[in-house]
Motif scaffolding. Structure first.
Motif, PDB file in Angstrom:
ATOM      1  N   MET A  41       0.823  -1.200   0.000  1.00 19.84           N
ATOM      2  CA  MET A  41       0.000   0.000   0.000  1.00 19.84           C
ATOM      3  C   MET A  41       0.864   1.260   0.000  1.00 19.84           C
ATOM      4  N   ARG A  42       1.976   1.238   0.727  1.00 28.88           N
ATOM      5  CA  ARG A  42       2.864   2.398   0.781  1.00 28.88           C
ATOM      6  C   ARG A  42       3.473   2.689  -0.576  1.00 28.88           C
ATOM      7  N   ARG A  43       3.749   1.631  -1.359  1.00 22.38           N
ATOM      8  CA  ARG A  43       4.339   1.829  -2.684  1.00 22.38           C
ATOM      9  C   ARG A  43       3.357   2.546  -3.612  1.00 22.38           C
ATOM     10  N   ILE A  44       2.086   2.242  -3.467  1.00 19.00           N
ATOM     11  CA  ILE A  44       1.068   2.898  -4.291  1.00 19.00           C
ATOM     12  C   ILE A  44       0.988   4.384  -3.931  1.00 19.00           C
ATOM     13  N   LEU A  45       1.057   4.700  -2.644  1.00 22.70           N
ATOM     14  CA  LEU A  45       1.018   6.100  -2.205  1.00 22.70           C
ATOM     15  C   LEU A  45       2.191   6.906  -2.743  1.00 22.70           C
ATOM     16  N   LEU A  46       3.311   6.255  -3.009  1.00 21.36           N
ATOM     17  CA  LEU A  46       4.469   6.953  -3.566  1.00 21.36           C
ATOM     18  C   LEU A  46       4.188   7.463  -4.987  1.00 21.36           C
ATOM     19  N   PHE A  47       3.297   6.797  -5.699  1.00 20.81           N
ATOM     20  CA  PHE A  47       2.999   7.184  -7.079  1.00 20.81           C
ATOM     21  C   PHE A  47       1.906   8.257  -7.189  1.00 20.81           C
ATOM     22  N   VAL A  48       1.206   8.534  -6.106  1.00 20.70           N
ATOM     23  CA  VAL A  48       0.130   9.523  -6.134  1.00 20.70           C
ATOM     24  C   VAL A  48       0.654  10.908  -6.548  1.00 20.70           C
ATOM     25  N   PRO A  49       1.738  11.425  -5.949  1.00 21.11           N
ATOM     26  CA  PRO A  49       2.232  12.741  -6.394  1.00 21.11           C
ATOM     27  C   PRO A  49       2.630  12.741  -7.880  1.00 21.11           C
ATOM     28  N   LEU A  50       3.188  11.644  -8.362  1.00 20.61           N
ATOM     29  CA  LEU A  50       3.565  11.556  -9.765  1.00 20.61           C
ATOM     30  C   LEU A  50       2.327  11.619 -10.660  1.00 20.61           C
ATOM     31  N   LEU A  51       1.269  10.896 -10.280  1.00 21.29           N
ATOM     32  CA  LEU A  51       0.027  10.919 -11.056  1.00 21.29           C
ATOM     33  C   LEU A  51      -0.612  12.312 -11.047  1.00 21.29           C
ATOM     34  N   ILE A  52      -0.562  12.983  -9.904  1.00 26.03           N
ATOM     35  CA  ILE A  52      -1.102  14.344  -9.813  1.00 26.03           C
ATOM     36  C   ILE A  52      -0.285  15.271 -10.707  1.00 26.03           C
ATOM     37  N   PHE A  53       1.028  15.149 -10.691  1.00 28.27           N
ATOM     38  CA  PHE A  53       1.890  15.974 -11.526  1.00 28.27           C
ATOM     39  C   PHE A  53       1.599  15.750 -13.010  1.00 28.27           C
ATOM     40  N   ILE A  54       1.443  14.508 -13.414  1.00 28.98           N
ATOM     41  CA  ILE A  54       1.144  14.188 -14.815  1.00 28.98           C
ATOM     42  C   ILE A  54      -0.218  14.770 -15.204  1.00 28.98           C
ATOM     43  N   GLY A  55      -1.209  14.643 -14.327  1.00 28.18           N
ATOM     44  CA  GLY A  55      -2.542  15.189 -14.607  1.00 28.18           C
ATOM     45  C   GLY A  55      -2.520  16.703 -14.760  1.00 28.18           C
ATOM     46  N   LEU A  56      -1.836  17.394 -13.840  1.00 26.95           N
ATOM     47  CA  LEU A  56      -1.725  18.853 -13.941  1.00 26.95           C
ATOM     48  C   LEU A  56      -0.973  19.263 -15.202  1.00 26.95           C
ATOM     49  N   GLY A  57       0.081  18.539 -15.515  1.00 25.95           N
ATOM     50  CA  GLY A  57       0.853  18.819 -16.726  1.00 25.95           C
ATOM     51  C   GLY A  57      -0.006  18.715 -17.973  1.00 25.95           C
ATOM     52  N   TYR A  58      -0.846  17.693 -18.029  1.00 30.56           N
ATOM     53  CA  TYR A  58      -1.727  17.517 -19.180  1.00 30.56           C
ATOM     54  C   TYR A  58      -2.682  18.708 -19.323  1.00 30.56           C
ATOM     55  N   PHE A  59      -3.324  19.124 -18.229  1.00 31.39           N
ATOM     56  CA  PHE A  59      -4.282  20.223 -18.296  1.00 31.39           C
ATOM     57  C   PHE A  59      -3.604  21.546 -18.649  1.00 31.39           C
ATOM     58  N   LEU A  60      -2.393  21.773 -18.145  1.00 35.10           N
ATOM     59  CA  LEU A  60      -1.653  22.980 -18.520  1.00 35.10           C
ATOM     60  C   LEU A  60      -1.290  22.953 -20.002  1.00 35.10           C
ATOM     61  N   TRP A  61      -0.822  21.821 -20.487  1.00 40.95           N
ATOM     62  CA  TRP A  61      -0.478  21.684 -21.907  1.00 40.95           C
ATOM     63  C   TRP A  61      -1.703  21.912 -22.773  1.00 40.95           C
ATOM     64  N   ARG A  62      -2.822  21.348 -22.389  1.00 42.87           N
ATOM     65  CA  ARG A  62      -4.066  21.493 -23.149  1.00 42.87           C
ATOM     66  C   ARG A  62      -4.523  22.949 -23.150  1.00 42.87           C
ATOM     67  N   GLY A  63      -4.427  23.632 -22.035  1.00 42.59           N
ATOM     68  CA  GLY A  63      -4.828  25.031 -21.939  1.00 42.59           C
ATOM     69  C   GLY A  63      -3.986  25.942 -22.810  1.00 42.59           C
ATOM     70  N   LEU A  64      -2.703  25.660 -22.935  1.00 44.96           N
ATOM     71  CA  LEU A  64      -1.824  26.481 -23.763  1.00 44.96           C
ATOM     72  C   LEU A  64      -2.069  26.286 -25.250  1.00 44.96           C
ATOM     73  N   SER A  65      -2.710  25.200 -25.628  1.00 40.49           N
ATOM     74  CA  SER A  65      -2.946  24.938 -27.049  1.00 40.49           C
ATOM     75  C   SER A  65      -4.272  25.512 -27.548  1.00 40.49           C
ATOM     76  N   ILE A  66      -5.057  26.129 -26.676  1.00 44.41           N
ATOM     77  CA  ILE A  66      -6.350  26.698 -27.060  1.00 44.41           C
ATOM     78  C   ILE A  66      -6.150  28.123 -27.556  1.00 44.41           C
ATOM     79  N   ASP A  67      -6.732  28.449 -28.702  1.00 47.34           N
ATOM     80  CA  ASP A  67      -6.659  29.793 -29.261  1.00 47.34           C
ATOM     81  C   ASP A  67      -7.802  30.626 -28.680  1.00 47.34           C
ATOM     82  N   PRO A  68      -7.493  31.688 -27.894  1.00 47.06           N
ATOM     83  CA  PRO A  68      -8.561  32.469 -27.261  1.00 47.06           C
ATOM     84  C   PRO A  68      -9.422  33.248 -28.249  1.00 47.06           C
ATOM     85  N   THR A  69      -8.963  33.439 -29.494  1.00 53.33           N
ATOM     86  CA  THR A  69      -9.780  34.153 -30.475  1.00 53.33           C
ATOM     87  C   THR A  69     -10.823  33.242 -31.102  1.00 53.33           C
TER      88      THR A  69
END
Length: 177
Positions: A1-29
């Motif tokens: 169980m402890r090993r799984i908890l070690l991957f939680v911050p990595l998964l959160i980082f990957i998720g945030l990275g995806y949303f930031l990347w997606r937001g930068l690719s949107i044309d506001p016009t």
């Protein structure tokens, strides 16, 4: 169980990275318009140049045209104004919506910088802007002869943007815009 908890911050980082990347690719016009392919909203507002005359959406019908939302407090509107005057001199019909502005300042602006508009609707309270879904000035719509909104551009109109708008207008006019 402890090993799984070690991957939680990595998964959160990957998720945030995806949303930031997606937001930068949107044309506001390229904001969606709920009004696309629908009739211009109904309104009854005063003309800026003839305050005693009430205008309605029927005043915008008759031929393909641009409808430009502008204001004197908008610096980008000043940037595009010279180009709009050039378009008007070339015979392009442009209607103006003076958005959340003071009528006296708007009339002085048109005297000083010239008036490219066939008609200007005074939308002092912003009610027409709300019905159109305006995010801010400037915004430009292409309407067909029946007053149906066929295209929307957010931001200043310049030579590059005009190429897109002209294509739409040419299609609406059967190649004669």
């Amino acid at each position: 169980m402890r090993r799984i908890l070690l991957f939680v911050p990595l998964l959160i980082f990957i998720g945030l990275g995806y949303f930031l990347w997606r937001g930068l690719s949107i044309d506001p016009t390229e904001l969606p318009s709920a009004r696309l392919n629908q009739p211009f909203p109904q309104f009854q507002l005063a003309s800026l140049t003839e305050p005693e005359r009430m205008m309605t959406e029927a005043d915008l019908k008759g031929r393909p045209a641009l409808v430009n939302v502008w204001a004197t407090w908008c610096p980008t509107c000043k940037e595009e104004h010279t180009f709009l005057n050039q378009l008007a001199q070339q015979g392009v019909t442009i209607y103006g919506i003076n958005y959340k502005d003071e009528p006296l300042k708007a009339r002085e602006w048109l005297k000083r910088y010239l008036d490219p508009y066939a008609e200007v609707v005074l939308d002092q309270e912003g009610s027409l802007g709300i019905d159109l879904g305006v995010y801010g000035a400037p915004e430009t719509y292409v309407i067909d002869a029946q007053g149906v909104i066929r295209y929307r551009h957010v931001g200043a109109v310049d030579a590059t943007v005009w190429k897109q708008l002209k294509q739409v207008m040419d299609q609406l006019a059967g190649g004669d815009a």
